[in-house]
Design a protein around this motif. Structure first.
Motif, PDB file in Angstrom:
ATOM      1  N   ASP A 106       0.832  -1.210   0.000  1.00  0.00           N
ATOM      2  CA  ASP A 106       0.000   0.000   0.000  1.00  0.00           C
ATOM      3  C   ASP A 106       0.865   1.260   0.000  1.00  0.00           C
ATOM      4  O   ASP A 106       0.552   2.245  -0.681  1.00  0.00           O
ATOM      5  CB  ASP A 106      -0.922  -0.002   1.212  1.00  0.00           C
ATOM      6  CG  ASP A 106      -1.998  -1.072   1.138  1.00  0.00           C
ATOM      7  OD1 ASP A 106      -2.304  -1.498   0.016  1.00  0.00           O
ATOM      8  OD2 ASP A 106      -2.503  -1.489   2.196  1.00  0.00           O
ATOM      9  N   HIS A 126       2.275   1.654  -3.487  1.00  0.00           N
ATOM     10  CA  HIS A 126       1.253   2.124  -4.422  1.00  0.00           C
ATOM     11  C   HIS A 126       0.954   3.602  -4.207  1.00  0.00           C
ATOM     12  O   HIS A 126       0.795   4.369  -5.170  1.00  0.00           O
ATOM     13  CB  HIS A 126      -0.023   1.296  -4.251  1.00  0.00           C
ATOM     14  CG  HIS A 126      -1.141   1.722  -5.158  1.00  0.00           C
ATOM     15  ND1 HIS A 126      -1.120   1.511  -6.522  1.00  0.00           N
ATOM     16  CD2 HIS A 126      -2.315   2.388  -4.888  1.00  0.00           C
ATOM     17  CE1 HIS A 126      -2.228   2.002  -7.062  1.00  0.00           C
ATOM     18  NE2 HIS A 126      -2.963   2.544  -6.093  1.00  0.00           N
ATOM     19  N   LEU A 127       0.858   4.026  -2.942  1.00  0.00           N
ATOM     20  CA  LEU A 127       0.614   5.438  -2.643  1.00  0.00           C
ATOM     21  C   LEU A 127       1.773   6.307  -3.111  1.00  0.00           C
ATOM     22  O   LEU A 127       1.567   7.415  -3.620  1.00  0.00           O
ATOM     23  CB  LEU A 127       0.388   5.611  -1.145  1.00  0.00           C
ATOM     24  CG  LEU A 127       0.085   7.042  -0.663  1.00  0.00           C
ATOM     25  CD1 LEU A 127      -1.147   7.601  -1.363  1.00  0.00           C
ATOM     26  CD2 LEU A 127      -0.098   7.063   0.849  1.00  0.00           C
ATOM     27  N   SER A 128       3.003   5.806  -2.958  1.00  0.00           N
ATOM     28  CA  SER A 128       4.173   6.539  -3.441  1.00  0.00           C
ATOM     29  C   SER A 128       4.114   6.743  -4.953  1.00  0.00           C
ATOM     30  O   SER A 128       4.364   7.849  -5.449  1.00  0.00           O
ATOM     31  CB  SER A 128       5.455   5.785  -3.060  1.00  0.00           C
ATOM     32  OG  SER A 128       6.588   6.383  -3.659  1.00  0.00           O
ATOM     33  N   SER A 161       1.427   6.756  -6.800  1.00  0.00           N
ATOM     34  CA  SER A 161       0.315   7.662  -7.107  1.00  0.00           C
ATOM     35  C   SER A 161       0.721   9.117  -6.881  1.00  0.00           C
ATOM     36  O   SER A 161       0.403   9.999  -7.694  1.00  0.00           O
ATOM     37  CB  SER A 161      -0.899   7.307  -6.250  1.00  0.00           C
ATOM     38  OG  SER A 161      -1.343   5.984  -6.508  1.00  0.00           O
ATOM     39  N   SER A 193       6.268  11.466  -1.870  1.00  0.00           N
ATOM     40  CA  SER A 193       6.356  10.251  -2.685  1.00  0.00           C
ATOM     41  C   SER A 193       7.675   9.525  -2.448  1.00  0.00           C
ATOM     42  O   SER A 193       7.703   8.295  -2.274  1.00  0.00           O
ATOM     43  CB  SER A 193       6.212  10.612  -4.169  1.00  0.00           C
ATOM     44  OG  SER A 193       6.519   9.508  -4.995  1.00  0.00           O
TER      45      SER A 193
END
Length: 359
Positions: free
Chosen positions: A5, A8-10, A12, A124
């Motif tokens: 997660d 993935h957030l990084s 995004s 990020s």
């Protein structure tokens, strides 16, 4: 939050930072397009009709003084811009003021949006490090991301002393966006652990210094490129050319050559010791990992070549006969060698530094 997660957030936020930088680029384009012609210095034709000499005229323009007038004691040469004479036509004067206000709005918006993009970019990178539980610059994707962030922060730092140059953000953000686009597509690597050879605290020291130096030198290369464009534009205009080709025609709204040359030199002079420190740390790490300080590996060789070129540039700037255009081309060659080292040596050439992270 799980490791996947965080990764993935990084990713995004990395994509969102690209989008925000793109909006900032458009804002800076607006300031560049609507900015007053007077801010970039008097044209050659205007200078030729003045009673002062070109050298005196350029010195006056550099500090924002009107022709034949005195300068304000509170005006700094780096920040001032030439004063544009008011038009006798009320409609033309109104249009000039409207364009000036619009350009200022675009410029302030560009700075605000650029800072927002830098914050998203920094988060990020931080999340990438949290996802892999290490420093987030262990492959080409991560290194390129850090270089892009350093380039943006370096430009923002330059604006602290030279706020009038903020519209040059269009030329700084463009290569940053290119680097980030390549990082997110061609160079992208999933969030994974590093190979055993890179499990060392020297990774945090050596690579961070190299990335910081590279990012600052990118800003220096942009300033040098604009300096060459501006000087070429001045020569063509002095020769009476009307059909000035692109991209030389961009020089019409660029700062005076001395301002661009000074910006390029100062950023390079600041980055050179950092880059030198990175090379020294790399040699110490090589001795601990491979039993020798230097082995003329392709990566080491090209890093040394880049270092020699930048040393030559700084020396040339201190030598009267090599200032100006000659020294500027040395700076361009130095950054070109760094680009070759990053892309060609990392991807094509095999060596002990083959840790690009590409499949």
């Amino acid at each position: 939050m799980s490791t996947s997660d965080l990764a993935h957030l990084s990713d995004s936020l990395f994509t969102l930072a690209i989008a925000v930088y793109s909006v900032a680029l458009v804002s800076f384009c607006g300031e560049y397009a609507f900015g007053r012609k007077g801010r970039v210095g008097q044209t050659v034709s205007a200078r030729s009709s003045a009673t002062t000499t070109p050298a005196v005229e350029r010195a006056m323009a550099e500090v924002g003084a009107p022709r034949g007038g005195s300068t304000s004691t509170g005006t700094r040469a780096d920040d001032a811009e030439p004063r544009e004479p008011r038009s006798a036509d009320p409609s033309a004067e109104h249009a000039r003021r409207t364009n000036g206000a619009l350009a200022s709005t675009f410029g302030r918006a560009g700075i605000t949006i650029c800072i927002l993009g830098a914050l998203l970019h920094a988060v990020s990178i931080s999340l990438r490090g949290a996802a892999v539980d290490r420093v987030p610059w262990g492959n080409m994707y991560e290194f390129a991301s850090v270089v892009g962030l350093v380039g943006v922060l370096s430009f923002l730092a330059v604006l602290i002393r030279q706020p009038r140059l903020r519209y040059l953000g269009v030329f700084v953000l463009f290569p940053v966006l290119v680097v980030m686009f390549l990082a997110g597509t061609v160079l992208y690597a999933r969030a994974n652990q590093l190979v055993p050879a890179l499990h060392s605290y020297w990774l945090a020291i050596h690579v961070s210094a190299a990335a910081t130096g590279t990012g600052i030198l990118m800003v220096s290369a942009v300033a040098t490129g604009l300096y060459l464009i501006r000087t070429r534009f001045d020569r063509l205009q002095a020769a009476g050319r009307q059909d000035i080709p692109f991209p030389v025609s961009l020089g019409r709204r660029l700062p005076l050559p001395d301002s661009l040359d000074r910006m390029a030199y100062r950023t390079a002079a600041f980055a050179f010791p950092i880059y030198t420190f990175g090379i020294i740390c790399g040699a110490i790490w090589a001795e601990a990992a491979w039993g020798r300080y230097w082995g003329w590996d392709p990566k080491e060789t090209w890093a040394f070549i880049s270092w020699v070129v930048y040393a030559a540039y700084l020396h040339a700037r201190a030598t009267a006969g090599w200032r100006g255009k000659k020294a500027a081309w040395i700076n361009v060659f130095g950054f070109a060698s760094m680009i070759f080292n990053f892309f060609v040596v990392n991807i094509v050439v095999s060596g002990l530094h083959s840790y690009a992270g590409l499949n």
